[in-house]
Design a protein around this motif. Structure first.
Motif, mmCIF file in Angstrom:
data_model
loop_
_atom_site.group_PDB
_atom_site.id
_atom_site.type_symbol
_atom_site.label_atom_id
_atom_site.label_comp_id
_atom_site.label_asym_id
_atom_site.label_seq_id
_atom_site.Cartn_x
_atom_site.Cartn_y
_atom_site.Cartn_z
ATOM 1 N N GLU A 24 7.239 -58.751 -28.401
ATOM 2 C CA GLU A 24 7.271 -57.678 -27.399
ATOM 3 C C GLU A 24 7.982 -56.442 -27.936
ATOM 4 N N GLU A 25 9.095 -56.663 -28.593
ATOM 5 C CA GLU A 25 9.865 -55.545 -29.138
ATOM 6 C C GLU A 25 9.063 -54.774 -30.179
ATOM 7 N N LYS A 26 8.343 -55.486 -31.031
ATOM 8 C CA LYS A 26 7.512 -54.814 -32.030
ATOM 9 C C LYS A 26 6.408 -53.999 -31.363
ATOM 10 N N LEU A 27 5.762 -54.603 -30.353
ATOM 11 C CA LEU A 27 4.689 -53.885 -29.669
ATOM 12 C C LEU A 27 5.218 -52.675 -28.902
ATOM 13 N N SER A 28 6.432 -52.774 -28.387
ATOM 14 C CA SER A 28 6.997 -51.654 -27.627
ATOM 15 C C SER A 28 7.283 -50.447 -28.516
ATOM 16 N N ARG A 38 -2.318 -48.700 -27.542
ATOM 17 C CA ARG A 38 -2.365 -49.134 -26.137
ATOM 18 C C ARG A 38 -3.305 -50.320 -25.967
ATOM 19 N N ASN A 39 -4.474 -50.236 -26.590
ATOM 20 C CA ASN A 39 -5.446 -51.342 -26.485
ATOM 21 C C ASN A 39 -4.920 -52.622 -27.115
ATOM 22 N N PHE A 40 -4.260 -52.481 -28.262
ATOM 23 C CA PHE A 40 -3.696 -53.640 -28.947
ATOM 24 C C PHE A 40 -2.634 -54.304 -28.078
ATOM 25 N N THR A 41 -1.760 -53.503 -27.503
ATOM 26 C CA THR A 41 -0.708 -54.018 -26.628
ATOM 27 C C THR A 41 -1.308 -54.658 -25.385
ATOM 28 N N PHE A 44 -2.761 -58.264 -25.799
ATOM 29 C CA PHE A 44 -1.824 -59.383 -25.804
ATOM 30 C C PHE A 44 -1.117 -59.583 -24.465
ATOM 31 N N PHE A 45 -0.753 -58.494 -23.798
ATOM 32 C CA PHE A 45 0.046 -58.620 -22.570
ATOM 33 C C PHE A 45 -0.785 -58.970 -21.341
ATOM 34 N N ALA A 46 -2.018 -58.488 -21.268
ATOM 35 C CA ALA A 46 -2.804 -58.618 -20.036
ATOM 36 C C ALA A 46 -3.023 -60.070 -19.610
ATOM 37 N N GLY A 47 -3.227 -60.957 -20.543
ATOM 38 C CA GLY A 47 -3.513 -62.345 -20.182
ATOM 39 C C GLY A 47 -2.387 -63.316 -20.451
ATOM 40 N N ALA A 48 -1.228 -62.805 -20.834
ATOM 41 C CA ALA A 48 -0.116 -63.677 -21.210
ATOM 42 C C ALA A 48 0.384 -64.477 -20.012
#
Length: 113
Positions: A24-28, A38-41, A44-48
């Motif tokens: 999460e920290e890396k993606l932030s 934005r799409n990459f983030t 991963f986050f949308a379905g977590a």
């Protein structure tokens, strides 16, 4: 307890809470102004989902993640250093049939490995 989300190559990624926090920290740190970031983030986050093992060592995977990974019956769970990958057995077999250690080694040389 751990986190399961969509992974690359058609499987799922599972992270310990600690590793998920690092991820999460890396993606932030990715720039919000960059559409690919934005799409990459979002990917991963949308379905977590949060998961927890039951007394028999089982866990539930949400239907949207099962559909994404095309789970039909058997799955393969593979340890990958800081995460675990969960594949449909069919996809795993196809992915491994196309792997060539020599070809991979040549490409890793370009990455400095």
């Amino acid at each position: 307890k751990f986190i399961v989300t969509k992974g690359l190559d058609g499987g799922l990624f599972a992270f310990s809470k600690e590793e998920w926090t690092k991820f999460e920290e890396k993606l932030s740190l990715l720039p919000i102004s960059n559409k690919d970031a934005r799409n990459f983030t979002r990917f991963f986050f949308a379905g977590a989902i949060d998961c927890e093992l039951d007394k028999q060592g089982r866990f539930l995977i949400s239907s949207n993640l099962r559909e994404f990974a095309q789970f039909e019956k058997d799955v393969v769970i593979v340890g990958m250093n800081s995460r675990v990958e969960i594949w449909s057995k069919e996809k795993w077999n196809v992915a491994n049939d196309t792997l060539s250690a020599d070809e991979i080694a040549e490409k890793m040389e370009l990455l400095g490995i």
